[in-house]
Scaffold this active site. Sequence first.
Site, PDB file in Angstrom:
ATOM      1  N   PHE A  56      -4.947   8.606  18.217  1.00 40.03           N
ATOM      2  CA  PHE A  56      -4.970   8.560  19.615  1.00 40.03           C
ATOM      3  C   PHE A  56      -3.408   8.664  20.094  1.00 40.03           C
ATOM      4  CE2 PHE A  56      -2.903   4.536  17.936  1.00 40.03           C
ATOM      5  CZ  PHE A  56      -1.881   4.158  18.975  1.00 40.03           C
ATOM      6  N   LYS A  75     -12.790  16.541  16.685  1.00 47.17           N
ATOM      7  CA  LYS A  75     -13.260  15.155  16.896  1.00 47.17           C
ATOM      8  C   LYS A  75     -11.989  14.231  17.175  1.00 47.17           C
ATOM      9  CE  LYS A  75     -13.630  11.338  15.680  1.00 47.17           C
ATOM     10  NZ  LYS A  75     -12.948  10.211  16.355  1.00 47.17           N
ATOM     11  N   GLU A 119     -11.310   8.104  20.063  1.00 51.34           N
ATOM     12  CA  GLU A 119     -12.021   7.670  21.163  1.00 51.34           C
ATOM     13  C   GLU A 119     -11.533   6.953  22.101  1.00 51.34           C
ATOM     14  OE1 GLU A 119     -12.132   6.871  17.817  1.00 51.34           O
ATOM     15  OE2 GLU A 119     -12.311   4.939  17.322  1.00 51.34           O
ATOM     16  N   SER A 126      -4.253   7.230  10.420  1.00 50.00           N
ATOM     17  CA  SER A 126      -3.479   6.153   9.477  1.00 50.00           C
ATOM     18  C   SER A 126      -3.542   6.414   8.075  1.00 50.00           C
ATOM     19  CB  SER A 126      -4.179   4.866   9.702  1.00 50.00           C
ATOM     20  OG  SER A 126      -5.676   4.891   9.869  1.00 50.00           O
ATOM     21  N   CYS A 154       4.173   9.084  15.161  1.00 48.77           N
ATOM     22  CA  CYS A 154       4.497   9.034  13.765  1.00 48.77           C
ATOM     23  C   CYS A 154       5.673   9.374  13.152  1.00 48.77           C
ATOM     24  CB  CYS A 154       3.286   9.862  13.125  1.00 48.77           C
ATOM     25  SG  CYS A 154       3.644  11.714  13.727  1.00 48.77           S
ATOM     26  N   GLU A 192       3.310  -0.270   8.572  1.00 48.38           N
ATOM     27  CA  GLU A 192       3.387   0.550   9.621  1.00 48.38           C
ATOM     28  C   GLU A 192       2.947  -0.190  10.864  1.00 48.38           C
ATOM     29  OE1 GLU A 192       0.829   3.876  10.174  1.00 48.38           O
ATOM     30  OE2 GLU A 192       2.225   4.863  11.442  1.00 48.38           O
TER      31      GLU A 192
HETATM   32  P1  NAD Z   1      -6.762   5.979  12.800  1.00 48.73           P
HETATM   33  O1  NAD Z   1      -6.674   6.218  11.524  1.00 48.73           O
HETATM   34  O2  NAD Z   1      -7.493   4.655  13.308  1.00 48.73           O
HETATM   35  O3  NAD Z   1      -7.824   7.251  13.657  1.00 48.73           O
HETATM   36  C1  NAD Z   1      -7.659   8.648  13.347  1.00 48.73           C
HETATM   37  C2  NAD Z   1      -9.033   9.238  13.723  1.00 48.73           C
HETATM   38  O4  NAD Z   1      -9.752   8.985  12.674  1.00 48.73           O
HETATM   39  C3  NAD Z   1      -9.682   9.038  15.039  1.00 48.73           C
HETATM   40  O5  NAD Z   1     -10.267  10.163  15.401  1.00 48.73           O
HETATM   41  C4  NAD Z   1     -10.793   7.817  14.370  1.00 48.73           C
HETATM   42  O6  NAD Z   1     -11.862   8.095  15.126  1.00 48.73           O
HETATM   43  C5  NAD Z   1     -11.029   8.153  13.046  1.00 48.73           C
HETATM   44  N1  NAD Z   1     -11.377   7.251  12.482  1.00 48.73           N
HETATM   45  C6  NAD Z   1     -10.931   5.865  12.508  1.00 48.73           C
HETATM   46  N2  NAD Z   1     -11.406   4.893  11.487  1.00 48.73           N
HETATM   47  C7  NAD Z   1     -12.173   5.747  10.779  1.00 48.73           C
HETATM   48  C8  NAD Z   1     -13.053   5.487   9.705  1.00 48.73           C
HETATM   49  N3  NAD Z   1     -13.098   4.308   9.056  1.00 48.73           N
HETATM   50  N4  NAD Z   1     -13.682   6.384   9.016  1.00 48.73           N
HETATM   51  C9  NAD Z   1     -13.637   7.788   9.660  1.00 48.73           C
HETATM   52  N5  NAD Z   1     -12.829   8.064  10.627  1.00 48.73           N
HETATM   53  C10 NAD Z   1     -12.267   6.918  11.242  1.00 48.73           C
HETATM   54  O7  NAD Z   1      -5.482   6.563  13.372  1.00 48.73           O
HETATM   55  P2  NAD Z   1      -4.860   6.064  14.800  1.00 48.73           P
HETATM   56  O8  NAD Z   1      -4.857   4.549  15.207  1.00 48.73           O
HETATM   57  O9  NAD Z   1      -5.816   6.817  16.045  1.00 48.73           O
HETATM   58  O10 NAD Z   1      -3.361   6.708  15.117  1.00 48.73           O
HETATM   59  C11 NAD Z   1      -2.445   6.251  14.474  1.00 48.73           C
HETATM   60  C12 NAD Z   1      -2.140   6.485  13.308  1.00 48.73           C
HETATM   61  O11 NAD Z   1      -2.044   8.059  13.127  1.00 48.73           O
HETATM   62  C13 NAD Z   1      -0.814   5.818  12.678  1.00 48.73           C
HETATM   63  O12 NAD Z   1      -1.034   5.552  11.424  1.00 48.73           O
HETATM   64  C14 NAD Z   1       0.155   7.126  12.542  1.00 48.73           C
HETATM   65  O13 NAD Z   1       1.138   7.173  11.701  1.00 48.73           O
HETATM   66  C15 NAD Z   1      -0.763   8.288  12.730  1.00 48.73           C
HETATM   67  N6  NAD Z   1      -0.223   9.659  12.692  1.00 48.73           N
HETATM   68  C16 NAD Z   1       0.138  10.443  11.589  1.00 48.73           C
HETATM   69  C17 NAD Z   1       0.826  11.567  12.114  1.00 48.73           C
HETATM   70  C18 NAD Z   1       1.218  12.295  10.958  1.00 48.73           C
HETATM   71  O14 NAD Z   1       1.863  13.230  11.376  1.00 48.73           O
HETATM   72  N7  NAD Z   1       1.454  12.138   9.693  1.00 48.73           N
HETATM   73  C19 NAD Z   1       0.647  11.915  13.413  1.00 48.73           C
HETATM   74  C20 NAD Z   1       0.441  11.141  14.415  1.00 48.73           C
HETATM   75  C21 NAD Z   1      -0.481  10.090  13.854  1.00 48.73           C
END
Ligand code: NAD
Length: 549
Positions: free
Chosen positions: A202, A226, A229, A279, A334, A434
């Site tokens: 997000f 994808k 959401e 994450s 991040c 985090e």
């Molecule tokens: P998230 O892991 O909740 O979601 C990321 C994606 O995975 C979304 O598209 C979501 O719909 C999907 N998703 C969520 N839960 C899922 C599941 N159980 N099974 C399959 N798909 C699933 O992350 P977020 O809250 O949207 O974003 C924040 C996180 O992203 C933080 O941990 C941040 O550090 C990380 N991030 C990392 C980087 C990097 O370069 N390392 C960059 C940006 C964000």
Amino acid sequence: MVIRIRRPCERGVNAAGRSDAPDGARCGCYGWGRVPDDLLLHETSRAGAPGVPLPVVPHWVDGKPRVGDAARSGEVTNPATGAVTKTVLFATADDVDAAVRAAATAFRGWRRTSLTKRAQVLFAFRELLNQRKGELAAILTAEHGKVLSDALGEVTRGLEVVEFACGIPHLVKGSFSAGASTNVDVHSTRQPLGVVAVISPFNFPAMVPMWFFPIAIACGNCVILKPSEKDPSAANWIAALWSDAGLPAGVFNVVHGDKIAVDRILEHPEVKSVSFVGSTPVARYVYETGTRHGKRVQALGGAKNHMVVLPDADLDVAADAAVNAGFGSAGERCMAISVVVAVEPIADALVERITKRMAGLTVGDGRSDADMGPLITRAHRDRVAGYLDAGVEAGAALVVDGRDHRVGGAPEGFWLAPSLFDRVTPSMSIYRDEIFGPVLSVVRVASYDDALQVVNANPYGNGTAIFTNDGGAARRFEDEVEVGMVGINVAIPVPVAYYSFGGWKHSLFGDAHAHGTEGVQFFTKGKVVTTRWLDPRHAGINLGFPRND
Ligand code: NAD
């Protein structure tokens, strides 16, 4: 919740002047781009507000919106007002299959499209995005909450990757060896993978997808995106822009949704690679599941970024950097700094400077001139606020409590002002977890070696920084620190597009980082061709292993 086609969008065409429409947005349905009116959907009813129509964000498949059976959906909110502004459809396995079919069909033509033509489409996309980046920034602010200037910065960093991808004819050049053996020449080529998927978080709804899809498309692949959401509209806007740029239908597709969509992507045999950002637990799951299904996977995970401040550093510069990197985008980056490691004896002086600067920060609606906007959802806001209690209970000193700060925004917004903890230790949950919010922790240590030990013992390894005027110490840090991206007097060392982005340890699963030459390699597979044109003297049978003579 049942979504039905009801009538053309009236709100949209009249909505430019609505008080909740972001500046620069063409209408309240801006998430749709230029979708024909008869495809705009409205809910017929909604819990708590019967009869109130909401724009619906559909999938984007084969160059047009797709509704599918629309059996499942989610709510999109404006974090600055707390209001539900849209409904986003959640893909079923059938929706994903339809997108993959469209992409696989488009791939047959796109992979054969000349490099010159592909580069022309990339250049056209670059020009359009540059002209209209204000619209995209407004969408980001309306759904993510980040301030407009930050949203514009996000788009600009994404544009840099598009510009890098415009050089695709040069980037996929192979090599050629004439006369590797007698009458034998050898050359290498790189070919596209086919249908590739991007799953994004997000916090950067435009930039993170742009780390991948410009290069993937330039290399001749077809993409399924994808997005999160929570802020889905940017993806559809980008899809419509690709059409305007002349990209053939089916080369760029968007499916919205949750785990159901992700799981189908991970299992689908036609999807050849997955680029995930999110994450750490989900990144690990995506990596393990995707590779088990034979895919190439790069899965970028969470972070806990440390900024080491040595005693010889300019403390004003370091304090500015800590505040900017800790609280920009409400800490939902991040590459945000979440831990300042202060090497004594400067901790008191540094904490004082950071505290002073925090008093001047303004928090409010991203469309105002505030420094920082709200958090993404109410649940996330409450989770982050919960860490303020946890830190106090664990014995850390809460120097600035963001819950006390006056916020210039609607009362129902997901507000939490910047907070500062001092005397944090690595055993506390505010250090280990985090938090992904505007909470900065100061860990005090006695020496450079202790600082390095703290950083290297942390399971994450995304970004880090050192602030010092000692070149020797900086050079040693660069060599010894176990982190993928390092800043020397740069708090957020996000690499430029022609280098690669990615962390180490729990911040990245897989071998390939994003963009730069690693991106080109990820989205192509190498082939080596050995050629011999027989001359009339060739003759004879030889069952031995081919030799180079
Ligand atoms: P998230 O892991 O909740 O979601 C990321 C994606 O995975 C979304 O598209 C979501 O719909 C999907 N998703 C969520 N839960 C899922 C599941 N159980 N099974 C399959 N798909 C699933 O992350 P977020 O809250 O949207 O974003 C924040 C996180 O992203 C933080 O941990 C941040 O550090 C990380 N991030 C990392 C980087 C990097 O370069 N390392 C960059 C940006 C964000």
